[in-house]
Design a protein around this motif. Structure first.
Motif, short mmCIF file in Angstrom:
data_model
loop_
_atom_site.label_atom_id
_atom_site.label_comp_id
_atom_site.label_asym_id
_atom_site.label_seq_id
_atom_site.Cartn_x
_atom_site.Cartn_y
_atom_site.Cartn_z
N GLY A 117 0.81 -1.22 0.00
CA GLY A 117 0.00 0.00 0.00
C GLY A 117 0.84 1.26 0.00
O GLY A 117 1.78 1.39 0.79
N PRO A 118 0.51 2.22 -0.86
CA PRO A 118 1.28 3.47 -0.94
C PRO A 118 1.28 4.27 0.35
O PRO A 118 2.29 4.90 0.69
CB PRO A 118 0.61 4.24 -2.08
CG PRO A 118 -0.73 3.60 -2.27
CD PRO A 118 -0.57 2.16 -1.87
N ALA A 119 0.18 4.25 1.09
CA ALA A 119 0.14 5.03 2.33
C ALA A 119 1.16 4.52 3.34
O ALA A 119 1.82 5.30 4.04
CB ALA A 119 -1.27 4.98 2.94
N TYR A 120 1.29 3.20 3.41
CA TYR A 120 2.22 2.62 4.39
C TYR A 120 3.66 2.66 3.90
O TYR A 120 4.59 2.76 4.71
CB TYR A 120 1.77 1.22 4.77
CG TYR A 120 0.47 1.27 5.54
CD1 TYR A 120 0.45 1.76 6.85
CD2 TYR A 120 -0.74 0.92 4.95
CE1 TYR A 120 -0.73 1.86 7.55
CE2 TYR A 120 -1.93 1.02 5.65
CZ TYR A 120 -1.93 1.50 6.95
OH TYR A 120 -3.11 1.61 7.64
N LYS A 121 3.87 2.60 2.60
CA LYS A 121 5.22 2.83 2.08
C LYS A 121 5.68 4.24 2.44
O LYS A 121 6.83 4.46 2.86
CB LYS A 121 5.25 2.62 0.56
CG LYS A 121 5.18 1.16 0.13
CD LYS A 121 5.24 1.05 -1.38
CE LYS A 121 5.41 -0.39 -1.86
NZ LYS A 121 4.27 -1.25 -1.52
N ALA A 122 4.78 5.22 2.29
CA ALA A 122 5.11 6.60 2.65
C ALA A 122 5.34 6.72 4.16
O ALA A 122 6.25 7.44 4.61
CB ALA A 122 4.00 7.54 2.20
#
Length: 257
Positions: free
Chosen positions: A225-230
């Motif tokens: 997920g992009p949110a958790y990568k960020a």
């Protein structure tokens, strides 16, 4: 396609792994605590995908039952090519507010069992020169939310160390570090998740597919997920005192309803 063994295989992320691996043609060894649910899932997967499915009833909070699963992983006559250490649970209270026995059970299931099963699987896979281990950790292992963060921090670092030992053997180890995922996990722990924004929720099926893609690439950490990568990128540069303060505020809001 080989055989995969999945712990905690009858619900949540474990069930999503079992279903996706069956779609891909893997035979399965499913591990969980209750036989009726195991048989139900096994029948579903055999019928839908024509794969072989074994079931093992084991409560991984008990060492003797964990060792039986380890024996299955070590059996050279029935090799397991992929281990998914998924079994686990959350506690809907702070460390000081709950029963110490629950904390000890969490260590048994999410630390000791992960070590015992990884040891058995990695030795057998190394002997054969191929295989993969997925240890389900959590983004919470990088923050500070009661003892669950400590447990998952161990799983991540342990997996990284195991990956180092296995380098060049044909065997990989990957720590899956999801964030909030739509399963029954939080309900079972009596956590109030009503205020969590929709974009922060992960889909278990997508999460599993992304993780398996990372395993195929040989990645040691899989953060879906992009949110958790960020979030992970931000945590690398955030001072620990600030991480502690924010984690404490979030953790207090998630505890028992």
């Amino acid at each position: 396609m080989g055989t995969a063994l999945v712990t905690g295989a009858t619900a949540g992320i474990g069930l999503a792994f079992a279903r996706e691996l069956a779609v891909r043609g893997h035979d399965l060894v499913l591990v969980a605590r209750t036989m009726p649910r195991l048989e139900e899932v096994a029948a579903e997967l055999r019928s839908a995908h024509g794969v072989g499915v074994e079931v093992l009833v084991a409560d991984l909070s008990f060492d003797v039952e964990t060792r039986l699963v380890a024996q299955r992983l070590a059996d050279s006559t029935r090799p397991v090519d992929l281990l998914v250490n998924n079994a686990g649970f959350g506690l809907g209270h702070g460390f000081l507010d709950g029963d110490l026995a629950d904390e000890e059970r969490a260590l048994d299931v999410m630390v000791r069992a992960v070590m015992v099963l990884s040891h058995a699987a990695a030795r057998a896979m190394r002997e054969r020169g191929h295989g993969a281990i997925i240890n389900v950790s959590s983004v919470s292992g990088f923050v500070v939310m009661s003892s669950y963060s400590a447990v998952k921090s161990f799983v991540t670092v342990f997996t990284e160390a195991l990956a180092n030992e296995l380098r060049g053997t044909g065997v990989t180890a990957t720590a899956l570090c999801p964030g909030f995922t739509r399963t029954e996990f939080h309900d079972r722990a009596a956590m109030d998740m009503s205020r969590l924004p929709g974009p922060l929720w992960l889909d278990a099926d997508r999460l599993v597919r992304d993780c398996l893609a990372d395993v195929a690439r040989g990645r040691v950490l899989s953060v879906p997920g992009p949110a958790y990568k960020a979030t992970m990128a931000l945590l690398k540069v955030t001072p620990r005192p600030l991480v502690r303060r924010v984690s404490g505020a979030i953790g207090a809001g998630r505890r028992t309803r």
